[in-house]
Design a protein around this motif. Structure first.
Motif, PDB file in Angstrom:
ATOM      1  N   UNK A   1      26.917  -6.787  17.897  1.00 42.95           N
ATOM      2  CA  UNK A   1      25.958  -6.335  18.905  1.00 42.95           C
ATOM      3  C   UNK A   1      26.503  -5.114  19.644  1.00 42.95           C
ATOM      4  N   UNK A   2      27.799  -5.112  19.929  1.00 40.32           N
ATOM      5  CA  UNK A   2      28.410  -3.929  20.554  1.00 40.32           C
ATOM      6  C   UNK A   2      28.268  -2.698  19.656  1.00 40.32           C
TER       7      UNK A   2
ATOM      8  N   UNK B   1      26.084   0.631  20.528  1.00 41.63           N
ATOM      9  CA  UNK B   1      26.716   1.949  20.527  1.00 41.63           C
ATOM     10  C   UNK B   1      25.971   2.908  19.603  1.00 41.63           C
ATOM     11  N   UNK B   2      25.560   2.417  18.448  1.00 45.03           N
ATOM     12  CA  UNK B   2      24.864   3.271  17.488  1.00 45.03           C
ATOM     13  C   UNK B   2      23.501   3.719  18.010  1.00 45.03           C
TER      14      UNK B   2
ATOM     15  N   UNK C   1      18.372  -3.994  14.431  1.00 51.14           N
ATOM     16  CA  UNK C   1      18.852  -2.626  14.213  1.00 51.14           C
ATOM     17  C   UNK C   1      17.938  -1.869  13.255  1.00 51.14           C
ATOM     18  N   UNK C   2      17.533  -2.531  12.176  1.00 53.22           N
ATOM     19  CA  UNK C   2      16.660  -1.888  11.196  1.00 53.22           C
ATOM     20  C   UNK C   2      15.309  -1.564  11.801  1.00 53.22           C
TER      21      UNK C   2
ATOM     22  N   UNK D   1      24.594   4.798  22.491  1.00 56.94           N
ATOM     23  CA  UNK D   1      25.733   5.678  22.711  1.00 56.94           C
ATOM     24  C   UNK D   1      26.488   5.505  24.009  1.00 56.94           C
ATOM     25  N   UNK D   2      26.119   4.541  24.854  1.00 57.14           N
ATOM     26  CA  UNK D   2      26.830   4.364  26.130  1.00 57.14           C
ATOM     27  C   UNK D   2      27.470   2.987  26.211  1.00 57.14           C
ATOM     28  N   UNK D   3      28.191   2.631  25.167  1.00 60.11           N
ATOM     29  CA  UNK D   3      28.767   1.290  25.078  1.00 60.11           C
ATOM     30  C   UNK D   3      29.830   1.060  26.141  1.00 60.11           C
ATOM     31  N   UNK D   4      30.529   2.109  26.592  1.00 61.25           N
ATOM     32  CA  UNK D   4      31.553   1.919  27.619  1.00 61.25           C
ATOM     33  C   UNK D   4      30.932   1.459  28.933  1.00 61.25           C
TER      34      UNK D   4
END
Length: 266
Positions: free
Chosen positions: A97-98, A102-103, A159-160, A106-109
């Protein structure tokens, strides 16, 4: 710049070599769902840090994972096997999931803390729920394994759908991922909860054995999934294997002679 600089034979040779390497059909293509470059990057930085010992470091890591699995196998019975498989699948799902978040965003942090908190919240809720009679717990324990199997498959599906078919607002996709990881954690916590009722041992023995088995499953799952399964097999195959592992734990319980009574109510 003179024509001699542009027509340099070495430059032409390097260009041909690069084109040959990227056009080689044997070389795997790096994608969001199959990040093969991630494994190569790990190997590269290990080599930069450890030099010739990098291979030894990798084999040592795999040996640690193998010892964790062997330790869990020695401690497991037909019911506690589900604790290992759900711990393995649950921790792996948290990592996946992380990666999906992120994909997509883009702000996973910024969101890592929230996702981990949701997972821990789900685990806490699952383990704190009041127990049921053992006769009913057997059926619920089996159903939890089946639900976990389906939930893991939903990760690549979301995701798909988010990248191919649906123009959904970002908050809808984010909410779906948050709810999914919380429910997966809830199933893992409930599995641990019901396994304690089915163990049939003293409280001290049950708590220590099941907790050790759960930690062994979670740690080996996160290591194997992040370093090998996702980069080499891709997200779809990884989630299928995780679901298959959960089913294997359920079958182990079913074939052991300790039947799960699916005819009784929850």
């Amino acid at each position: 710049i003179t024509p001699y600089s542009i027509d340099d034979d070495l430059l032409l040779q390097r260009s041909r070599q690069m084109l040959a390497e990227i056009s080689d059909p044997v070389v795997s293509v790096n994608t969001d769902q199959t990040p093969v470059a991630y494994l190569r990057q790990i190997r590269y930085w290990l080599f930069m840090a450890e030099g010739q010992r990098s291979t030894l470091v990798l084999w040592t890591l795999f040996a640690v994972i193998l010892m964790l699995v062997i330790f869990a196998a020695q401690k497991t019975d037909p019911f506690s096997a589900g604790v290992f498989t759900t711990g393995f699948a649950g921790a792996s799902s948290e990592f996946l999931v992380l990666i999906v978040y992120q994909t997509l965003f883009g702000n996973i942090y910024q969101m890592t803390g929230l996702i981990i908190a949701l997972y821990m919240f789900g685990l806490t809720c699952g383990t704190m729920l009041q127990g049921r009679p053992v006769s009913n717990t057997k059926r619920l324990y089996g159903l939890l394994q089946l639900v976990m199997m389906v939930l893991v498959i939903l990760i690549p599906f979301i995701f798909k759908m988010a990248t191919s078919y649906i123009e959904a607002p970002s908050y809808v996709i984010q909410g779906a991922l948050f709810v999914l990881i919380a429910i997966i954690a809830l199933m893992a916590g409930l599995t641990f909860n019901k396994a304690t009722l089915l163990a049939g041992s003293s409280i001290v023995t049950t708590a220590s054995n099941l907790y050790a088995i759960d930690l062994a499953g979670a740690s080996s799952g996160i290591l194997l999934t992040s370093m090998l399964m996702l980069p080499l097999l891709g997200m779809w195959v990884t989630c299928m294997l995780l679901s298959g592992l959960v089913v294997a734990g359920l079958l182990m319980m079913h074939l052991s002679g300790k039947k799960v009574n699916f005819g009784q109510g929850i």
